[in-house]
Write a protein that holds these residues in place. Structure first.
Motif, PDB file in Angstrom:
ATOM      1  N   VAL A 287      -3.341  -2.109   0.206  1.00 32.34           N
ATOM      2  CA  VAL A 287      -2.565  -2.383  -1.006  1.00 32.34           C
ATOM      3  C   VAL A 287      -1.470  -1.336  -1.177  1.00 32.34           C
ATOM      4  CG1 VAL A 287      -2.650  -2.579  -3.525  1.00 32.34           C
ATOM      5  CG2 VAL A 287      -4.481  -3.562  -2.138  1.00 32.34           C
ATOM      6  N   LEU A 288      -1.819  -0.068  -0.969  1.00 37.40           N
ATOM      7  CA  LEU A 288      -0.825   1.001  -1.053  1.00 37.40           C
ATOM      8  C   LEU A 288       0.269   0.816  -0.010  1.00 37.40           C
ATOM      9  CD1 LEU A 288      -2.853   4.280  -1.691  1.00 37.40           C
ATOM     10  CD2 LEU A 288      -1.217   3.191  -3.224  1.00 37.40           C
ATOM     11  N   VAL A 289      -0.127   0.396   1.185  1.00 37.58           N
ATOM     12  CA  VAL A 289       0.864   0.160   2.251  1.00 37.58           C
ATOM     13  C   VAL A 289       1.836  -0.936   1.830  1.00 37.58           C
ATOM     14  CG1 VAL A 289       1.221  -0.591   4.632  1.00 37.58           C
ATOM     15  CG2 VAL A 289      -0.676   0.931   4.084  1.00 37.58           C
ATOM     16  N   ASP A 290       1.307  -2.054   1.309  1.00 38.79           N
ATOM     17  CA  ASP A 290       2.167  -3.163   0.876  1.00 38.79           C
ATOM     18  C   ASP A 290       3.113  -2.722  -0.236  1.00 38.79           C
ATOM     19  OD1 ASP A 290       1.012  -4.870   2.682  1.00 38.79           O
ATOM     20  OD2 ASP A 290      -0.350  -5.814   1.242  1.00 38.79           O
ATOM     21  N   LEU A 291       2.583  -1.981  -1.209  1.00 47.40           N
ATOM     22  CA  LEU A 291       3.422  -1.499  -2.309  1.00 47.40           C
ATOM     23  C   LEU A 291       4.511  -0.569  -1.794  1.00 47.40           C
ATOM     24  CD1 LEU A 291       0.752  -0.748  -5.076  1.00 47.40           C
ATOM     25  CD2 LEU A 291       2.535  -2.496  -5.159  1.00 47.40           C
ATOM     26  N   TYR A 292       4.120   0.344  -0.912  1.00 49.45           N
ATOM     27  CA  TYR A 292       5.091   1.316  -0.414  1.00 49.45           C
ATOM     28  C   TYR A 292       6.175   0.637   0.413  1.00 49.45           C
ATOM     29  CZ  TYR A 292       7.162   5.582   1.219  1.00 49.45           C
ATOM     30  OH  TYR A 292       8.066   6.579   1.458  1.00 49.45           O
ATOM     31  N   GLN A 293       5.804  -0.350   1.211  1.00 48.34           N
ATOM     32  CA  GLN A 293       6.798  -1.039   2.029  1.00 48.34           C
ATOM     33  C   GLN A 293       7.815  -1.772   1.161  1.00 48.34           C
ATOM     34  OE1 GLN A 293       4.158  -3.131   4.808  1.00 48.34           O
ATOM     35  NE2 GLN A 293       4.876  -1.779   6.435  1.00 48.34           N
ATOM     36  N   ASN A 294       7.404  -2.237  -0.032  1.00 48.01           N
ATOM     37  CA  ASN A 294       8.360  -2.830  -0.962  1.00 48.01           C
ATOM     38  C   ASN A 294       9.339  -1.781  -1.482  1.00 48.01           C
ATOM     39  OD1 ASN A 294       8.045  -5.804  -1.783  1.00 48.01           O
ATOM     40  ND2 ASN A 294       5.928  -5.126  -1.641  1.00 48.01           N
TER      41      ASN A 294
ATOM     42  N   LYS B 131      -4.978   4.142   5.100  1.00 49.48           N
ATOM     43  CA  LYS B 131      -5.967   3.071   5.315  1.00 49.48           C
ATOM     44  C   LYS B 131      -6.228   2.238   4.059  1.00 49.48           C
ATOM     45  CE  LYS B 131      -6.223   4.661   9.410  1.00 49.48           C
ATOM     46  NZ  LYS B 131      -5.262   4.119  10.379  1.00 49.48           N
ATOM     47  N   ASN B 132      -5.279   2.281   3.133  1.00 48.03           N
ATOM     48  CA  ASN B 132      -5.359   1.442   1.940  1.00 48.03           C
ATOM     49  C   ASN B 132      -4.248   0.397   2.040  1.00 48.03           C
ATOM     50  OD1 ASN B 132      -4.805   0.421  -0.779  1.00 48.03           O
ATOM     51  ND2 ASN B 132      -6.211   1.987  -1.497  1.00 48.03           N
TER      52      ASN B 132
END
Length: 216
Positions: free
Chosen positions: A155-162, A152-153
């Motif tokens: 920013v972490l999701v966006d970073l991880y998807q990169n 549910k974060n």
């Protein structure tokens, strides 16, 4: 070798200023003495950097007038930066992300998140049993992304998807060994999902560390 490295440093700095718009197309770059003072390098290093950028069409040297920005540079995306990064650096940052993600997933996961994780694990297992490498790679990455979403974060999701593009490249490079690795690690993935379901942070962190240490 030292002079070449210093030249690369100046090239990177100038390209960054052009990409950010600090130095716009058509504008004159600072003089050699200014650049020498700014980057704490010698005249030959500045000239080498300018020559390299001029040869690539980024700068244009006009005798008697100075050196001008000849073309724009598109800002480098995070995904592009990751693709040219050192593997050890990638793994270190990925480890930090994964550990924080599973901790938050244990706290914030919902029934919908659990369902998504379990579905991806089923797909992963079926792909292993039918020896379908691409489907297994897709399911594996989707499973880890579903954990990131469970954090549910955003920013972490966006970073991880990169990071997933780099992970996919890694799987592609070792494709001959992938199915063996996928099969061997499946139980750990199932145990990781169970730890998140049970909100067991300690177990989840230990399991993700085990996967990372074994390059899964």
């Amino acid at each position: 070798m030292k002079r070449i490295n210093l030249s690369d440093k100046v090239i990177t700095a100038l390209k960054s200023d052009i990409a950010s718009g600090k130095l716009k197309k058509g504008t004159k770059i600072p003089s050699e003495p200014e650049l020498m003072e700014r980057y704490e390098v010698g005249r030959s290093t500045i000239r080498e950097a300018i020559k390299t950028l001029a040869m690539s069409g980024i700068l244009k040297v006009q005798q008697g007038s100075g050196t001008f920005v000849a073309s724009k540079i598109k800002s480098e995306t995070l995904a592009q930066r990751l693709r040219r990064a050192d593997f050890e650096e990638i793994n270190a940052v990925r480890s930090l992300l994964e550990i924080e993600i599973v901790r938050l997933a244990c706290l914030n996961r919902t029934d919908k998140d659990i369902s998504a994780m379990q579905d991806h694990l089923i797909q992963r297992k079926k792909a292993i049993e039918t020896d379908q490498q691409q489907k297994c790679t897709d399911a594996d990455i989707a499973f880890h992304v579903s954990i990131a979403k469970a954090s549910k974060n955003k920013v972490l999701v966006d970073l991880y998807q990169n990071f997933t593009s780099v992970i996919r490249d890694f799987f592609t490079k070792r494709k001959e060994e992938n199915m063996t690795y996928f099969a061997r690690s499946h139980k750990w993935h199932e145990e990781l999902a169970l730890a998140i379901i049970n909100r067991n942070q300690e177990s989840a962190v230990q399991l993700i560390k085990t996967l990372l240490n074994n390059n899964y």
